[in-house]
Motif scaffolding. Structure first.
Motif, short mmCIF file in Angstrom:
data_model
loop_
_atom_site.label_atom_id
_atom_site.label_comp_id
_atom_site.label_asym_id
_atom_site.label_seq_id
_atom_site.Cartn_x
_atom_site.Cartn_y
_atom_site.Cartn_z
N ARG A 1 50.16 41.26 33.04
CA ARG A 1 50.62 42.66 33.21
C ARG A 1 49.59 43.50 33.95
O ARG A 1 49.89 44.60 34.41
N MET A 2 48.36 42.99 34.06
CA MET A 2 47.30 43.76 34.73
C MET A 2 47.10 43.33 36.18
O MET A 2 46.14 43.75 36.82
N ILE A 3 48.01 42.50 36.68
CA ILE A 3 47.86 42.01 38.06
C ILE A 3 48.01 43.17 39.06
O ILE A 3 48.88 44.02 38.93
N GLY A 4 47.10 43.19 40.03
CA GLY A 4 47.14 44.21 41.07
C GLY A 4 47.61 43.64 42.39
O GLY A 4 48.18 44.35 43.22
N ASP A 5 47.35 42.37 42.62
CA ASP A 5 47.77 41.72 43.86
C ASP A 5 48.71 40.56 43.50
O ASP A 5 48.25 39.49 43.11
N PRO A 6 50.02 40.79 43.60
CA PRO A 6 50.99 39.79 43.16
C PRO A 6 50.88 38.49 43.95
O PRO A 6 51.24 37.42 43.44
N GLU A 7 50.36 38.56 45.16
CA GLU A 7 50.22 37.38 46.01
C GLU A 7 49.25 36.37 45.39
O GLU A 7 49.48 35.17 45.40
N HIS B 1 44.12 44.04 38.75
CA HIS B 1 43.98 45.30 39.49
C HIS B 1 42.60 45.92 39.24
O HIS B 1 42.07 45.84 38.13
N GLY B 2 42.05 46.51 40.31
CA GLY B 2 40.75 47.16 40.20
C GLY B 2 40.73 48.21 39.10
O GLY B 2 39.71 48.42 38.45
N GLY B 3 41.87 48.86 38.89
CA GLY B 3 41.95 49.90 37.87
C GLY B 3 41.65 49.38 36.47
O GLY B 3 41.04 50.07 35.66
N ALA B 4 42.07 48.15 36.19
CA ALA B 4 41.80 47.55 34.88
C ALA B 4 40.30 47.28 34.74
O ALA B 4 39.73 47.46 33.67
N SER C 1 38.01 49.03 36.29
CA SER C 1 37.45 50.37 36.11
C SER C 1 37.51 50.79 34.65
O SER C 1 36.55 51.34 34.11
N ALA C 2 38.64 50.54 34.02
CA ALA C 2 38.82 50.91 32.61
C ALA C 2 37.80 50.18 31.74
O ALA C 2 37.22 50.76 30.83
N TYR D 1 33.44 46.72 44.18
CA TYR D 1 34.17 45.48 43.92
C TYR D 1 33.62 44.41 44.86
O TYR D 1 33.88 44.40 46.05
#
Lengths: 157, 169
Positions: free
Chosen positions: A54-60, A65-68, A70-71, A99
């Motif tokens: 659920r935390m994937i930022g790039d589906p490819e 995701h960078g946001g996760a 960051s959190a 990153y």
């Protein structure tokens, strides 16, 4: 992940450490991301975050995701500040994240933050995040946090 | 002079492209972020939820949730701006399985005031966008547009140009 042993800190303030741990593990957003406090004490904190689709930022590629990240860095930085012997409360003033590479999909990310300097009202933090390849960090962060002191310190500069 | 397209054709094309971009990223769905579109202008919306809280005592939004919201806004805003011309002149390959997204190089968030337990909004401005690198600024607010609660600047690596536009020279 091994179960963490009950903390028996060598520091003179076990209650504060316990308090900080409870506080951090109760943060709703950190819980939503399944963050786990690995270690805490004397201005240093280590927190892990398991891989979750659920935390994937790039589906490819399936990269988180960078946001996760960051959190995770923000939580870990705040935890490091809270573990300082004089800390009562903290909030992020600013946080910069570099990153360096994509985290490997499927692997847990571990962040380690150090509160390397505090003034009367500001705490300065550095953090690093790695996956299973501990040699090559996924991301680095630097941040400034507010620093609320537990009590008045005499002779503070 | 070409006849202007019917308004519904334009709207559905733009909305479909935006939906494709936004729904392709699981983390955007996880946070519940949506995008309002007016022409090419996007406003990201983060509807309040209890699990976005970082400080339960105040209560206040988690700094990490705020950072993620701003980064999502920047990445989507940048992708959207980058594909706008192709979308409008009909050269955007909307059948491509997934849109290629820019990669974050670095991201700096300023927390100006604590995030209140209510909806948040953000807009991205692409200050520089070259073939390889882009610089994006994001502003986020809650009740008052002029009273920002967070802002951010990020640098991004653009995805390699898509095959389609290469063929056109």
């Amino acid at each position: 992940m091994s179960k963490p042993a009950t903390p028996k800190p060598a520091t003179s303030k076990p209650d504060r450490t316990k308090l900080a741990r409870q506080f951090i593990e109760a943060l709703p957003h950190s819980r939503a991301l399944a963050m786990h406090l690995e270690s805490l004490g004397d201005g240093e904190a280590s927190i892990s975050m398991p891989y979750d689709p659920r935390m994937i930022g790039d589906p490819e590629t399936g990269v988180i995701h960078g946001g996760a990240v960051s959190a995770l860095m923000d939580t870990c930085g705040g935890a490091a500040v809270m573990s300082h012997p004089d800390a009562l409360g903290t909030a992020t003033i600013d946080l910069r994240i570099d990153y360096m590479r994509a985290a490997t999909p499927g692997q847990t990310i571990r962040a380690k933050a150090t509160c390397y300097h505090v003034t009367r009202e500001v705490a300065f933090v550095r953090a690093e995040a790695v996956d299973d390849d501990g040699e090559n960090p996924v991301a680095c962060a630097t941040g400034a946090f507010t620093f609320q002191r537990a009590k008045k310190t005499e002779g503070a500069t | 002079m070409k006849r202007p397209e019917p308004v519904q054709v334009i709207k559905s094309r733009r909305d479909a492209a935006l939906t494709q971009l936004v729904t392709s990223v699981p983390y955007i769905q996880f946070l519940g972020i949506t995008f309002d579109r007016r022409g090419d202008e996007l406003t990201a919306v983060l509807p309040f939820r209890d699990d976005l809280i970082g400080n339960p005592i105040l209560p206040a939004l988690h700094g990490g949730a705020i950072a993620a919201f701003l980064e999502v806004t920047a990445v989507i805003g940048l992708s959207w701006a980058a594909q706008w011309n192709d979308l409008e002149d009909g050269t955007l390959d909307t059948d491509a399985a997934r849109p290629k997204l820019p990669k974050t190089i670095d991201f700096t968030v300023d927390y100006l005031r604590s995030g209140l337990p209510r909806d948040a909004y953000a807009r991205a401005r692409v200050n520089r966008s070259g073939r390889r690198y882009a610089s994006v600024h994001v502003e986020a607010w809650q009740d008052n547009r002029a009273r920002l609660f967070a802002q951010a600047t990020g640098h991004f690596l653009m995805p390699p140009a898509v095959q389609v536009s290469d063929g056109k020279g």
